[in-house]
Design a protein around this motif. Structure first.
Motif, PDB file in Angstrom:
ATOM      1  N   ALA A  88       0.831  -1.208   0.000  1.00  0.00           N
ATOM      2  CA  ALA A  88       0.000   0.000   0.000  1.00  0.00           C
ATOM      3  C   ALA A  88       0.863   1.254   0.000  1.00  0.00           C
ATOM      4  CB  ALA A  88      -0.945  -0.006   1.198  1.00  0.00           C
ATOM      5  N   LEU A  89       1.992   1.226   0.696  1.00  0.00           N
ATOM      6  CA  LEU A  89       2.891   2.386   0.727  1.00  0.00           C
ATOM      7  C   LEU A  89       3.507   2.660  -0.633  1.00  0.00           C
ATOM      8  CD1 LEU A  89       4.797   1.733   4.075  1.00  0.00           C
ATOM      9  CD2 LEU A  89       3.024   3.459   3.661  1.00  0.00           C
ATOM     10  N   GLY A  90       3.746   1.610  -1.417  1.00  0.00           N
ATOM     11  CA  GLY A  90       4.394   1.755  -2.713  1.00  0.00           C
ATOM     12  C   GLY A  90       3.455   2.082  -3.860  1.00  0.00           C
ATOM     13  N   LEU A  91       2.140   2.079  -3.604  1.00  0.00           N
ATOM     14  CA  LEU A  91       1.175   2.432  -4.642  1.00  0.00           C
ATOM     15  C   LEU A  91       1.040   3.951  -4.748  1.00  0.00           C
ATOM     16  CD1 LEU A  91      -1.652  -0.134  -3.780  1.00  0.00           C
ATOM     17  CD2 LEU A  91      -0.031  -0.257  -5.691  1.00  0.00           C
ATOM     18  N   THR A  92       0.457   4.412  -5.847  1.00  0.00           N
ATOM     19  CA  THR A  92       0.184   5.838  -5.998  1.00  0.00           C
ATOM     20  C   THR A  92      -0.966   6.226  -5.077  1.00  0.00           C
ATOM     21  OG1 THR A  92      -1.474   5.535  -7.732  1.00  0.00           O
ATOM     22  CG2 THR A  92       0.838   5.756  -8.446  1.00  0.00           C
ATOM     23  N   ARG A  93      -1.215   7.502  -4.944  1.00  0.00           N
ATOM     24  CA  ARG A  93      -2.339   7.982  -4.120  1.00  0.00           C
ATOM     25  C   ARG A  93      -3.675   7.432  -4.626  1.00  0.00           C
ATOM     26  NH1 ARG A  93      -0.509  10.492  -0.087  1.00  0.00           N
ATOM     27  NH2 ARG A  93       1.112  12.038  -0.224  1.00  0.00           N
ATOM     28  N   GLU A  94      -3.744   7.114  -5.904  1.00  0.00           N
ATOM     29  CA  GLU A  94      -4.965   6.548  -6.484  1.00  0.00           C
ATOM     30  C   GLU A  94      -5.058   5.044  -6.277  1.00  0.00           C
ATOM     31  OE1 GLU A  94      -2.784   8.543  -8.351  1.00  0.00           O
ATOM     32  OE2 GLU A  94      -3.959  10.322  -7.814  1.00  0.00           O
ATOM     33  N   GLY A  95      -4.001   4.450  -5.729  1.00  0.00           N
ATOM     34  CA  GLY A  95      -4.006   3.019  -5.444  1.00  0.00           C
ATOM     35  C   GLY A  95      -3.558   2.158  -6.606  1.00  0.00           C
ATOM     36  N   THR A  96      -2.779   2.725  -7.512  1.00  0.00           N
ATOM     37  CA  THR A  96      -2.289   1.960  -8.663  1.00  0.00           C
ATOM     38  C   THR A  96      -0.775   1.789  -8.581  1.00  0.00           C
ATOM     39  OG1 THR A  96      -2.022   3.958 -10.011  1.00  0.00           O
ATOM     40  CG2 THR A  96      -4.148   2.812 -10.146  1.00  0.00           C
ATOM     41  N   ILE A  97      -0.281   0.816  -9.328  1.00  0.00           N
ATOM     42  CA  ILE A  97       1.166   0.590  -9.397  1.00  0.00           C
ATOM     43  C   ILE A  97       1.784   1.721 -10.205  1.00  0.00           C
ATOM     44  CG2 ILE A  97       2.952  -0.969 -10.303  1.00  0.00           C
ATOM     45  CD1 ILE A  97       1.145  -3.296  -9.556  1.00  0.00           C
ATOM     46  N   LEU A  98       2.963   2.130  -9.801  1.00  0.00           N
ATOM     47  CA  LEU A  98       3.638   3.260 -10.432  1.00  0.00           C
ATOM     48  C   LEU A  98       3.884   3.040 -11.915  1.00  0.00           C
ATOM     49  CD1 LEU A  98       6.406   3.964  -7.770  1.00  0.00           C
ATOM     50  CD2 LEU A  98       4.184   5.054  -7.986  1.00  0.00           C
ATOM     51  N   THR A  99       3.618   4.088 -12.684  1.00  0.00           N
ATOM     52  CA  THR A  99       3.969   4.131 -14.105  1.00  0.00           C
ATOM     53  C   THR A  99       4.394   5.550 -14.425  1.00  0.00           C
ATOM     54  OG1 THR A  99       1.701   4.647 -14.756  1.00  0.00           O
ATOM     55  CG2 THR A  99       2.354   2.313 -14.810  1.00  0.00           C
ATOM     56  N   GLY A 100       5.286   5.696 -15.371  1.00  0.00           N
ATOM     57  CA  GLY A 100       5.709   7.032 -15.797  1.00  0.00           C
ATOM     58  C   GLY A 100       6.249   7.868 -14.657  1.00  0.00           C
ATOM     59  N   ASP A 101       5.704   9.079 -14.517  1.00  0.00           N
ATOM     60  CA  ASP A 101       6.163  10.023 -13.500  1.00  0.00           C
ATOM     61  C   ASP A 101       5.422   9.881 -12.172  1.00  0.00           C
ATOM     62  OD1 ASP A 101       7.915  11.057 -15.333  1.00  0.00           O
ATOM     63  OD2 ASP A 101       6.635  12.743 -15.890  1.00  0.00           O
ATOM     64  N   ALA A 102       4.594   8.880 -12.036  1.00  0.00           N
ATOM     65  CA  ALA A 102       3.803   8.706 -10.814  1.00  0.00           C
ATOM     66  C   ALA A 102       4.725   8.532  -9.614  1.00  0.00           C
ATOM     67  CB  ALA A 102       2.882   7.506 -10.947  1.00  0.00           C
ATOM     68  N   ARG A 103       4.226   8.956  -8.463  1.00  0.00           N
ATOM     69  CA  ARG A 103       4.989   8.857  -7.221  1.00  0.00           C
ATOM     70  C   ARG A 103       4.251   7.966  -6.237  1.00  0.00           C
ATOM     71  NH1 ARG A 103       6.903  14.715  -5.501  1.00  0.00           N
ATOM     72  NH2 ARG A 103       7.592  13.395  -3.809  1.00  0.00           N
ATOM     73  N   PRO A 104       5.008   7.196  -5.451  1.00  0.00           N
ATOM     74  CA  PRO A 104       4.354   6.348  -4.441  1.00  0.00           C
ATOM     75  C   PRO A 104       3.825   7.196  -3.280  1.00  0.00           C
ATOM     76  CG  PRO A 104       6.727   6.196  -4.213  1.00  0.00           C
ATOM     77  CD  PRO A 104       6.455   7.041  -5.429  1.00  0.00           C
ATOM     78  N   ARG A 105       2.893   6.628  -2.536  1.00  0.00           N
ATOM     79  CA  ARG A 105       2.351   7.327  -1.360  1.00  0.00           C
ATOM     80  C   ARG A 105       3.473   7.715  -0.406  1.00  0.00           C
ATOM     81  NH1 ARG A 105      -2.157   2.994  -1.362  1.00  0.00           N
ATOM     82  NH2 ARG A 105      -3.905   4.179  -2.189  1.00  0.00           N
ATOM     83  N   LEU A 106       4.345   6.780  -0.102  1.00  0.00           N
ATOM     84  CA  LEU A 106       5.481   7.032   0.775  1.00  0.00           C
ATOM     85  C   LEU A 106       6.725   7.073  -0.096  1.00  0.00           C
ATOM     86  CD1 LEU A 106       6.232   7.218   3.871  1.00  0.00           C
ATOM     87  CD2 LEU A 106       6.909   4.819   3.669  1.00  0.00           C
ATOM     88  N   SER A 107       7.479   8.148  -0.026  1.00  0.00           N
ATOM     89  CA  SER A 107       8.663   8.282  -0.880  1.00  0.00           C
ATOM     90  C   SER A 107       9.669   7.172  -0.577  1.00  0.00           C
ATOM     91  CB  SER A 107       9.324   9.640  -0.653  1.00  0.00           C
ATOM     92  OG  SER A 107       9.985   9.656   0.603  1.00  0.00           O
ATOM     93  N   PRO A 108      10.475   6.816  -1.576  1.00  0.00           N
ATOM     94  CA  PRO A 108      11.506   5.804  -1.339  1.00  0.00           C
ATOM     95  C   PRO A 108      12.427   6.172  -0.172  1.00  0.00           C
ATOM     96  CG  PRO A 108      11.249   6.151  -3.679  1.00  0.00           C
ATOM     97  CD  PRO A 108      10.420   7.211  -2.995  1.00  0.00           C
ATOM     98  N   MET A 109      12.717   7.460  -0.002  1.00  0.00           N
ATOM     99  CA  MET A 109      13.591   7.875   1.090  1.00  0.00           C
ATOM    100  C   MET A 109      12.920   7.611   2.448  1.00  0.00           C
ATOM    101  SD  MET A 109      15.206  11.578   1.993  1.00  0.00           S
ATOM    102  CE  MET A 109      16.614  11.509   0.910  1.00  0.00           C
ATOM    103  N   ARG A 110      11.655   7.943   2.581  1.00  0.00           N
ATOM    104  CA  ARG A 110      10.946   7.674   3.842  1.00  0.00           C
ATOM    105  C   ARG A 110      10.787   6.167   4.065  1.00  0.00           C
ATOM    106  NH1 ARG A 110       7.477  11.861   6.656  1.00  0.00           N
ATOM    107  NH2 ARG A 110       8.209  13.784   5.726  1.00  0.00           N
ATOM    108  N   PHE A 111      10.586   5.429   2.964  1.00  0.00           N
ATOM    109  CA  PHE A 111      10.481   3.975   3.095  1.00  0.00           C
ATOM    110  C   PHE A 111      11.797   3.397   3.620  1.00  0.00           C
ATOM    111  CE2 PHE A 111      10.706  -0.350   1.264  1.00  0.00           C
ATOM    112  CZ  PHE A 111       9.654  -0.914   1.968  1.00  0.00           C
ATOM    113  N   SER A 112      12.906   3.872   3.079  1.00  0.00           N
ATOM    114  CA  SER A 112      14.220   3.430   3.542  1.00  0.00           C
ATOM    115  C   SER A 112      14.414   3.792   5.012  1.00  0.00           C
ATOM    116  CB  SER A 112      15.309   4.088   2.688  1.00  0.00           C
ATOM    117  OG  SER A 112      16.581   3.797   3.198  1.00  0.00           O
ATOM    118  N   THR A 113      13.997   4.976   5.387  1.00  0.00           N
ATOM    119  CA  THR A 113      14.093   5.402   6.783  1.00  0.00           C
ATOM    120  C   THR A 113      13.283   4.475   7.684  1.00  0.00           C
ATOM    121  OG1 THR A 113      14.448   7.697   6.132  1.00  0.00           O
ATOM    122  CG2 THR A 113      13.648   7.318   8.377  1.00  0.00           C
TER     123      THR A 113
END
Length: 184
Positions: A88-113
């Protein structure tokens, strides 16, 4: 089987806390806890600890992990067979898998943290609360989340990375068969 009874005990506590019979004041106080020690000062945390230790016939569940769960599960009302927390954290705000310029709900940096914070109980609880705030009302598999937090280790950390990035692990059989809700 041991894991299931522990998960059942935590899930029962969470459901009670959010029920009409639960203590709304305790839930509010647990939401405001800023540290594991703060959570340990709450009677509801000790109710959870007693419930889990009553089910723990083999193995020991550290009170720190239960205090973390008490403070974060006070914020989680939904459950069921939904995507995992990391998924769920890695999906877009719309709940879809990332494509193109889409961003995940939780940034990769925050996920790493979040993953790196697991070594320090207070930091881990803080990072989980931040991630839950970002998820908002997004539903995820709470039972799996409980098991992941209770038994968080390198294997869980690796699994969360594959779920967050929505990649399949070719080295495990779990990707060739549907995953059951109770599987950790």
């Amino acid at each position: 089987m041991q894991h299931n009874s522990l998960l059942d005990a935590v899930e029962s506590w969470r459901q009670w806390l959010h029920s009409d019979h639960g203590d709304r004041g305790a839930r509010a106080r647990l939401k405001r806890c800023e540290s594991v020690f703060d959570a340990l000062l709450e009677p509801e945390t000790h109710r959870l600890i007693a419930s889990v230790h009553g089910k723990a016939t083999a193995g020991y569940v550290p009170e720190q992990k239960l205090a973390i769960l008490a403070s974060v599960l006070a914020r989680v009302e939904n459950t069921a067979n939904y995507p995992t927390f990391a998924d769920a954290l890695g999906l877009t705000r719309e709940g879809t898998i990332l494509t193109g310029d889409a961003r995940p709900r939780l940034s990769p940096m925050r996920f790493s943290t979040l993953l790196r914070a697991s070594e320090d109980a207070d930091e881990f609880a803080r990072a989980l609360r931040r991630a839950l705030a970002i998820l908002g009302d997004t539903r995820f598999n709470v039972r799996r989340f409980i098991g992941d937090v209770l038994f968080f280790d390198d294997q869980t950390r690796r699994a969360w990375t594959f779920e967050y990035y929505h990649t399949r692990r070719a080295d495990t059989a779990e990707n060739t068969q549907p995953q059951e809700e109770t599987q950790l």
